[in-house]
Design a protein around this motif. Sequence first.
Motif: not given
Length: 413
Positions: A217-221, A289-294, A338-346
Amino acid sequence: MNILVLNVGSATLKFQVVVTDAERMAAHRDDRLIRGQIERIGGEAIITCRSADGVPRKRTAPLRDLRAAVEWLVGFVTSVESGTGLTSRSELHAVGHRVVHGGERFQRSVAIDSSVLHGIEDTIELAPLHNPHNLRGIEAARAALGAGIPQVAVFDTAFHQTLPEHAYLYAIPYPLYRRHKVRRYGFHGTSHRSIAYRWRTLTGRERTDVRIVTLHLGNGCSACAIRGGESIDTSMGFTPLEGLVMGTRSGDIDAALLDYIAAKEGLTLPQVEALLNNQSGLLGISGLTNDMRDLLAEADEHQDRRARLAIEIFCYRARKYVGAYLAALGGADAIVFAGGIGENSSEIRRRICEGLQWAGLHVDAAANASLIDGREGRFSTDDSSLAAWVVPTDEELLIARDTFRVIAGIETT
Ligand code: ADP
């Protein structure tokens, strides 16, 4: 062996120099001398990188094209100012390339020779936005390091070449497959393979014992069902558009929508396809936005309805795929994020796993919260019959290792 790893995009070049060989691989002691990226190739390019000394470096340079960028890069990583410790081009022993599409021909990583170059050219039709850049990257590396430098191609599609026919064929007239190679190829293969390998190392399993669902799960998933260490199904299809909801891609939709949207909005079919690729997904639903954090911040701080909806649809689709792949696998031992979202967003992990208690997955909230910033581990409770893990993906390391293996004549998997 010092290996330059190149991941070439349309205007961006990601790079690493990795030191690996049989001993280092066995001991999991590969070294990374530098990692970074060059952005805005074609103008005043911006280079950001970090070498083993931990010092972040930023440079700018007028780099008119990819060839100039690779030439600059090779000079930089072999100079004192890079902090790599390398001092001459001859200390770069090989180049490993991420190549997006290998079609049906490339089932493994291969040493690049003229027949492989032709093979990658033949696949341009299937990946017109990516493979041409990858080919230019190979030419640029040869120009910078000489024709004698061994180069290896590692394909995003290769890991999924084990998909059985019933998973890779679409239910459309069969001659379309024979005539035009219309089928599911799947992408992110290097990532899913890297995650599966790391997970089995952490859990002490043999390759044949791996039965998991991986979620990149990143920008592409994408999701992947892995049995016996092999990909048996994956969510991306003929192109990376299919499957999960992504940053700007819709994932699964009804194919009849293309024509309908084109007619209603006065668009051509390529324009609708671009809309599905670049203006949909999290961005399209939220309008923000496409940014999950935001999005998570908007949903939390401003109770933004569409941000919430985007997150909900994202998690629901991911859970649906996990359910489908549990069925495809006949049950699994773990789901691995894994990926930016998978690795960082609990938070996103919790939401995806929340609806999977029926499958025996129960989240340990404290463990889940602790797994961010590249940390790896399990976050399901001890009594869960389906485990949940975070295992950061490391595509570049896998590319470097494959490059070594191919050159050394060791079989890659
Ligand atoms: P790519 O697919 O381009 O390699 P990444 O794997 O870096 O992308 O993932 C990028 C995504 O990860 C973005 O949507 C970003 O918002 C998300 N992300 C990164 N850190 C966090 C975080 N702490 N919480 C939620 N999402 C995050």
